[in-house]
Design an enzyme around this catalytic site. Structure first.
Site, PDB file in Angstrom:
ATOM      1  N   SER A 138      -4.586   8.338   7.982  1.00  0.00           N
ATOM      2  CA  SER A 138      -3.944   7.108   8.449  1.00  0.00           C
ATOM      3  C   SER A 138      -2.343   6.942   8.733  1.00  0.00           C
ATOM      4  O   SER A 138      -1.752   7.875   8.349  1.00  0.00           O
ATOM      5  CB  SER A 138      -4.184   6.089   7.219  1.00  0.00           C
ATOM      6  OG  SER A 138      -3.340   4.762   7.315  1.00  0.00           O
ATOM      7  N   TYR A 151      -2.853   4.031  -1.343  1.00  0.00           N
ATOM      8  CA  TYR A 151      -3.533   4.693  -0.380  1.00  0.00           C
ATOM      9  C   TYR A 151      -2.763   5.503   0.428  1.00  0.00           C
ATOM     10  O   TYR A 151      -3.312   6.412   0.917  1.00  0.00           O
ATOM     11  CB  TYR A 151      -3.708   3.094   0.586  1.00  0.00           C
ATOM     12  CG  TYR A 151      -4.231   3.490   1.946  1.00  0.00           C
ATOM     13  CD1 TYR A 151      -5.708   3.498   1.751  1.00  0.00           C
ATOM     14  CD2 TYR A 151      -3.593   3.273   3.034  1.00  0.00           C
ATOM     15  CE1 TYR A 151      -6.423   3.745   3.087  1.00  0.00           C
ATOM     16  CE2 TYR A 151      -4.363   3.156   4.222  1.00  0.00           C
ATOM     17  CZ  TYR A 151      -5.691   3.604   4.318  1.00  0.00           C
ATOM     18  OH  TYR A 151      -6.671   3.628   5.384  1.00  0.00           O
TER      19      TYR A 151
END
Length: 288
Positions: A138, A151
């Protein structure tokens, strides 16, 4: 016929990736913890003339990965492509999130990549398959933020793990790619949790943040196309979208500048922006 495994294939990026490989003539195994969603995608692919199978898999469970690997080997032999796409995004500050919430993120976003890559890389090596493994990282890997540190930590680890695996598997002719999407129109936020809020407040935050995410310029089909090209060309790291490329290069150029710039972000500011633009977000979301 090549076998392509896509985790988290019941929705979003996984769904579009499975459909794209199937249209190219590959057999697609759609693995998802939501079996009904996986079956719906498989039915759609079959109706379109493709070959697809749904499989229920909790990617955070190592034993289930071993069972899945044994089933794949018995049914189809070693796969040609593994796309480790399944993931969650829980929001909350470093100190807000409990140890259990941190562990949940690490188990699903990072350890699933480790489990899947270990199982199927071994199968590819033993069978002499010059396959490919794609791991979804990501932009958060280059994005030190107070909003989603767990995350970001997990996705940064995925990025480094992918490159380590790429080095190790090169001798076997197996390619490995890390994909780093930016803002994509998916339900990632809707399926995650927001730490530090009451249940009612969390639901309200999730609804507003999810509506804002659905306004993202790029859809999951764009990421699917990048994944497909990465398998063909064996790219190493591929950010997706201008904001992802910008953050990728900026973080490499000046990590301090990125940290200072992102230091202004906070949930208070995010909530204020969501509240201010909520009517517009709702209208635009309704149009889309």
């Amino acid at each position: 016929m090549k076998t392509v495994i896509v985790t988290g294939g019941g929705a979003g990026i996984g769904r579009e990736t499975a459909k794209l490989f199937a249209r190219g003539g590959d057999r697609v195994v759609i693995a998802d913890i939501d079996l009904t969603a996986a079956e719906d995608v498989a039915i759609e692919i079959i109706a379109d003339g493709g070959v697809a199978v749904a499989y229920k898999l909790d990617v955070s469970n190592e034993e289930q990965w071993e069972q899945f690997g044994a089933w794949i080997a018995a049914e189809f032999g070693a796969p040609n492509v593994l796309v480790n796409n399944a993931g969650i995004m829980d929001l909350g500050g470093f100190l807000e999130m409990s140890a259990a919430q941190w562990q949940r993120t690490i188990d699903i976003d990072l350890m699933s990549v480790v489990y899947g890559s270990r199982v199927f890389a071994k199968q590819m090596i033993d069978a002499g398959v010059r396959g490919h493994i794609v791991n979804i990282s990501s932009v958060a890997a280059f994005f030190p933020s107070k909003l989603e540190p767990a995350y970001g930590v997990a996705k940064a680890a995925v990025l480094v793990a992918t490159q380590s695996l790429r080095v190790e598997l090169a001798q076997y002719g197996i390619g490995v790619t890390a994909i780093a999407p930016g803002a994509i129109r998916t339900d990632l936020i809707a399926h995650g949790n927001r730490a530090g809020l009451s249940r009612e407040a969390e639901q309200d935050w999730s609804a507003k943040a999810s509506a804002a995410q659905r306004l993202a310029f790029a859809g999951p089909d764009k990421v699917a196309r990048v994944i497909h090209r990465s398998v063909r060309r064996n790219w190493a790291i591929v950010p997706v979208n201008p904001e992802a490329w910008s953050m990728y290069f900026l973080f490499r150029l000046s990590p301090d500048l990125v940290r200072i710039g992102l230091g202004i972000l906070s949930f208070e500011r995010a909530e204020a922006l969501l509240a201010r633009f909520s009517p517009l977000i709702d209208r635009l979301a309704a149009v889309k």
